[in-house]
Design a protein around this motif. Structure first.
Motif: not given
Length: 324
Positions: A188-191, A193-196, A214-225
């Motif tokens: 949840r914190a990783g998601i 953290s992605v710019d709205p 799947r294609r936008i949010v989670l790949p960018q959130a991985m660096r926080v997760i």
């Protein structure tokens, strides 16, 4: 010599004598650390209580290796349950549906509040509640009685609770379900953290919510997760020792403790357990380093350091206090 030349010579400053700053405290610290290190090495070499030959001879026996494989399997399976279920719970927490948000909040509240040792023992004794676990129409007997049909059963198949909820499965479920609560907060914190603006841009392109996730949010959130997930994996490896109280015999600490109890050499086997966990944790740390470097591509060194500082302490304090 003319007056102008004399004034020029007199105006020239003397060379600066740079004196390096003294740091006596550093040398005192080095001496203290050196003495303490020497004392520790002397303790390891001279104290006969370690029983190094006995330890090495018994820490690689087949039962211990079988326990090692069980610990690794328990860690992997529990983390799989935690990551998958935690992602689902995190998405529920971020849902616009208040019922889904409420259910997800109750789940994280419960499994973050109950200690994992208590959960492991509780799951190991669930056979007290049910003798069998069966799947089919719920409340079948009550529905049959409502329509005047006695002993009505609409059950497809079932299992004995003692067979299904064995020590290994009970420990795996307890650790996995508990881990899902922490992973839900991490995801949840990783998601969040992605710019709205990324989501808004994807919606403007006509992408569905699942595609955006799947294609936008989670790949960018991985660096926080990834960093706290690595810490949780290391914590899970250590928490597998809790299932020895279920009890689970196919576990590393259980087997080492059994060797020590049987031979009346308990302390050397405790040291052997420390060595095994140090080795396994070192391997996980190397893997975490490469994963962090992979998902941090495109971000500067300062950003990566700031990310580590935000996630430091998740291995220990996150399990006791939980993320807010």
């Amino acid at each position: 010599m003319s007056l102008d030349k004399m004034e020029t010579v007199r105006a020239r400053p003397e060379p600066i004598k740079a004196v390096p700053v003294r740091h006596p405290g550093r040398w005192v610290a080095v001496v203290v650390i050196g003495v303490l290190t020497s004392m520790f090495v002397h303790l390891l070499v001279t104290n006969e209580a370690f029983q190094w030959s006995f330890m090495v001879d018994n820490m690689f026996r087949p039962p211990v290796i079988a326990g090692l494989r069980g610990t690794i399997a328990l860690t992997v399976l529990a983390m799989l349950i935690g990551v998958v279920l935690g992602t689902v719970v995190a998405i529920m927490r971020l849902s616009e549906n208040p019922i889904l948000r409420g259910v997800a909040w109750v789940y994280t509240w419960f499994f973050r509040a109950v200690p994992r040792l208590v959960l492991a023992i509780l799951f190991g004794n669930l056979g007290i509640l049910w003798s069998r676990l069966e799947f089919g129409l719920p409340f079948d007997r009550q529905i049959g009685a409502l329509f005047g049909v006695e002993n009505f059963e609409a059950r497809l198949f079932g299992f004995s609770a003692v067979d299904i909820l064995s020590g290994f499965v009970a420990g795996m479920l307890a650790l996995g379900l508990s881990e899902a609560a922490y992973m839900a907060e991490i995801v949840r914190a990783g998601i969040q953290s992605v710019d709205p603006g990324q989501t808004e841009a994807a919606e403007a392109l006509g992408m569905s919510r699942s595609q955006i996730l799947r294609r936008i949010v989670l790949p960018q959130a991985m660096r926080v997760i990834i960093p706290p997930t690595g810490n949780e994996t290391i914590g899970m490896l250590k928490d597998t020792s809790l299932v020895a109280f279920v009890p689970v015999s196919a576990e590393l600490f259980f087997q080492l403790k059994a060797v020590g109890t049987r031979t009346f050499q308990v302390f050397p086997m405790y040291v052997a357990a420390c060595l095994w966990y140090l080795l396994l944790t070192s391997v996980l740390l190397v893997g975490q380093y490469y994963l962090e470097r992979h998902f941090s591509r495109g971000y500067g060194r300062e950003e990566r350091a700031r990310m580590r500082l935000r996630n430091i302490g998740a291995e220990n304090t996150g399990r006791t206090t939980g993320a807010s």
